[in-house]
Design an enzyme around this catalytic site. Sequence first.
Site, PDB file in Angstrom:
ATOM      1  N   HIS A 138       0.836  -1.218   0.000  1.00  0.00           N
ATOM      2  CA  HIS A 138       0.000   0.000   0.000  1.00  0.00           C
ATOM      3  C   HIS A 138       0.856   1.247   0.000  1.00  0.00           C
ATOM      4  CE1 HIS A 138      -3.574  -2.474   1.756  1.00  0.00           C
ATOM      5  NE2 HIS A 138      -3.354  -2.722   0.491  1.00  0.00           N
ATOM      6  N   CYS A 146       2.914  14.156  -7.876  1.00  0.00           N
ATOM      7  CA  CYS A 146       1.929  15.184  -8.284  1.00  0.00           C
ATOM      8  C   CYS A 146       0.779  14.497  -9.009  1.00  0.00           C
ATOM      9  CB  CYS A 146       2.601  16.186  -9.224  1.00  0.00           C
ATOM     10  SG  CYS A 146       1.419  17.295 -10.010  1.00  0.00           S
ATOM     11  N   CYS A 149       1.008  16.179 -12.975  1.00  0.00           N
ATOM     12  CA  CYS A 149       2.097  15.885 -13.936  1.00  0.00           C
ATOM     13  C   CYS A 149       2.847  14.613 -13.566  1.00  0.00           C
ATOM     14  CB  CYS A 149       3.059  17.071 -14.028  1.00  0.00           C
ATOM     15  SG  CYS A 149       4.046  17.306 -12.540  1.00  0.00           S
ATOM     16  N   THR A 258      -3.500  -8.825  10.629  1.00  0.00           N
ATOM     17  CA  THR A 258      -4.352  -8.188   9.619  1.00  0.00           C
ATOM     18  C   THR A 258      -5.736  -8.823   9.628  1.00  0.00           C
ATOM     19  OG1 THR A 258      -4.703  -7.783   7.238  1.00  0.00           O
ATOM     20  CG2 THR A 258      -3.398  -9.726   7.832  1.00  0.00           C
TER      21      THR A 258
HETATM   22  N1  APR Z   1      -1.437  -8.764  17.969  1.00  0.00           N
HETATM   23  C1  APR Z   1      -2.124  -9.460  17.036  1.00  0.00           C
HETATM   24  N2  APR Z   1      -3.106  -8.931  16.280  1.00  0.00           N
HETATM   25  C2  APR Z   1      -3.389  -7.620  16.485  1.00  0.00           C
HETATM   26  C3  APR Z   1      -2.710  -6.818  17.437  1.00  0.00           C
HETATM   27  C4  APR Z   1      -1.696  -7.452  18.193  1.00  0.00           C
HETATM   28  N3  APR Z   1      -0.989  -6.787  19.104  1.00  0.00           N
HETATM   29  N4  APR Z   1      -3.247  -5.560  17.394  1.00  0.00           N
HETATM   30  C5  APR Z   1      -4.225  -5.594  16.462  1.00  0.00           C
HETATM   31  N5  APR Z   1      -4.311  -6.813  15.916  1.00  0.00           N
HETATM   32  C6  APR Z   1      -5.205  -7.290  14.868  1.00  0.00           C
HETATM   33  C7  APR Z   1      -6.621  -6.753  14.983  1.00  0.00           C
HETATM   34  O1  APR Z   1      -7.405  -7.627  15.768  1.00  0.00           O
HETATM   35  C8  APR Z   1      -7.066  -6.755  13.522  1.00  0.00           C
HETATM   36  O2  APR Z   1      -7.705  -7.977  13.189  1.00  0.00           O
HETATM   37  O3  APR Z   1      -4.708  -6.767  13.653  1.00  0.00           O
HETATM   38  C9  APR Z   1      -5.762  -6.652  12.724  1.00  0.00           C
HETATM   39  C10 APR Z   1      -5.624  -5.323  12.017  1.00  0.00           C
HETATM   40  O4  APR Z   1      -6.666  -5.231  11.065  1.00  0.00           O
HETATM   41  P1  APR Z   1      -7.003  -3.808  10.400  1.00  0.00           P
HETATM   42  O5  APR Z   1      -7.138  -2.797  11.455  1.00  0.00           O
HETATM   43  O6  APR Z   1      -8.116  -4.023   9.442  1.00  0.00           O
HETATM   44  O7  APR Z   1      -5.664  -3.451   9.597  1.00  0.00           O
HETATM   45  P2  APR Z   1      -5.163  -4.094   8.253  1.00  0.00           P
HETATM   46  O8  APR Z   1      -5.683  -5.474   8.078  1.00  0.00           O
HETATM   47  O9  APR Z   1      -3.697  -3.907   8.199  1.00  0.00           O
HETATM   48  O10 APR Z   1      -5.863  -3.130   7.166  1.00  0.00           O
HETATM   49  C11 APR Z   1      -5.566  -3.353   5.820  1.00  0.00           C
HETATM   50  O11 APR Z   1      -6.934  -1.445   5.257  1.00  0.00           O
HETATM   51  O12 APR Z   1      -7.589   0.720   5.621  1.00  0.00           O
HETATM   52  C12 APR Z   1      -6.799  -0.081   4.857  1.00  0.00           C
HETATM   53  O13 APR Z   1      -4.847   0.584   3.725  1.00  0.00           O
HETATM   54  C13 APR Z   1      -5.349   0.281   5.007  1.00  0.00           C
HETATM   55  O14 APR Z   1      -3.428  -1.189   4.937  1.00  0.00           O
HETATM   56  C14 APR Z   1      -4.700  -0.994   5.522  1.00  0.00           C
HETATM   57  C15 APR Z   1      -5.674  -2.059   5.076  1.00  0.00           C
END
Ligand code: APR
Length: 323
Positions: A138, A146, A149, A258
């Site tokens: 990402h 820009c 351009c 994630t």
């Molecule tokens: N240990 C393990 N898991 C964790 C921890 C931790 N300490 N802290 C948070 N999490 C988990 C949360 O429970 C959640 O399921 O990490 C996950 C993060 O998920 P999101 O907040 O959705 O983030 P992400 O998956 O990286 O988002 C993907 O979404 O908004 C867009 O571009 C943005 O890159 C981002 C993309």
Amino acid sequence: LSRILRRRERLAHLSSLQDALNLLRKSKNIIVLSGAGISTSCGIPDFRSSTGLYAQLQDEGRYELDDPQQMFDIRYFKEKPEVFYSFAKQIYPSNFVPSPCHRWIKMLEDKGVLLRNYTQNIDTLESLAGVTKVLQCHGSFKTASCLRCKTRVPGQTIEPYIMAQKIPFCGTCRQQRDAELEIKRAQKQAKKKSKGKAKASWDDEDEDETGEEDEWGGGEPGIIKPDITFFGQALDSEFDECLFKDREEVDLLVIIGTSLKVAPVSEVLTHIPHSVPQIYINLTPVHHVQPDICLLGDADSIVTYLSSELGWSVPPPAAVVHP
Ligand code: APR
């Protein structure tokens, strides 16, 4: 159906920590797919947790967003860039220190078993931890471009604007526009002079007088935006190129921190061969996909435990020098 049954069988088989350890012990080409959850212990909120960035934006309500994700939507940015630039300093990478997860990924690379880290994060903490085989799916604040351009500049050049919550306009565009305006002005002067000598009847020439001053329509130069991928923007082609290559070599997929809510990164799980086992390390479970092994809990603690069981030493926090 046979594929689902095969996966179900494997789920039954591979559902324990011991299997995760065995897989890590024998894998030579590991892809780590990481998200905001590996940076929360560094003090950077994730997006979708109850305390995440989107909840904060919703609660604050001061950015007049219909949906918190609009903050990272390219259409909204083009309409109201001032909203993003009044907020960007909150997410701009500053003095954060890599987490044990970042250092664990670095350790995999040092052991020669990391094929690539596909990170969704824009905090560049993987690089700060010394990981070189990292793909910023990402983007990041490392560079900015820009919108008009497409000139690319180092991220540092717009840092003062981000800190001052101001919109950075493109210097290249501005120079190009001023030069073109100057040429138009000189041409007009020359035409006026020649018309003064011989009464020319080039009606079509008159249209130039009424035409727009320049291709800018007298508008502002382009706005510079950090090279982070907004909703509505395609990922850099490097993502597809790497995945196309890596899918042939990967022998283990480890997904950490994630929610797997955002494509196309979330689709990595279906783009690699079904024979490749998948370990999911996250605070909360995921329901829309079925990794083979789910290790639920704090990611830093889990990777530290796995390493100790495997006799792998996760490098201590290095003295971090911020660029
Ligand atoms: N240990 C393990 N898991 C964790 C921890 C931790 N300490 N802290 C948070 N999490 C988990 C949360 O429970 C959640 O399921 O990490 C996950 C993060 O998920 P999101 O907040 O959705 O983030 P992400 O998956 O990286 O988002 C993907 O979404 O908004 C867009 O571009 C943005 O890159 C981002 C993309």
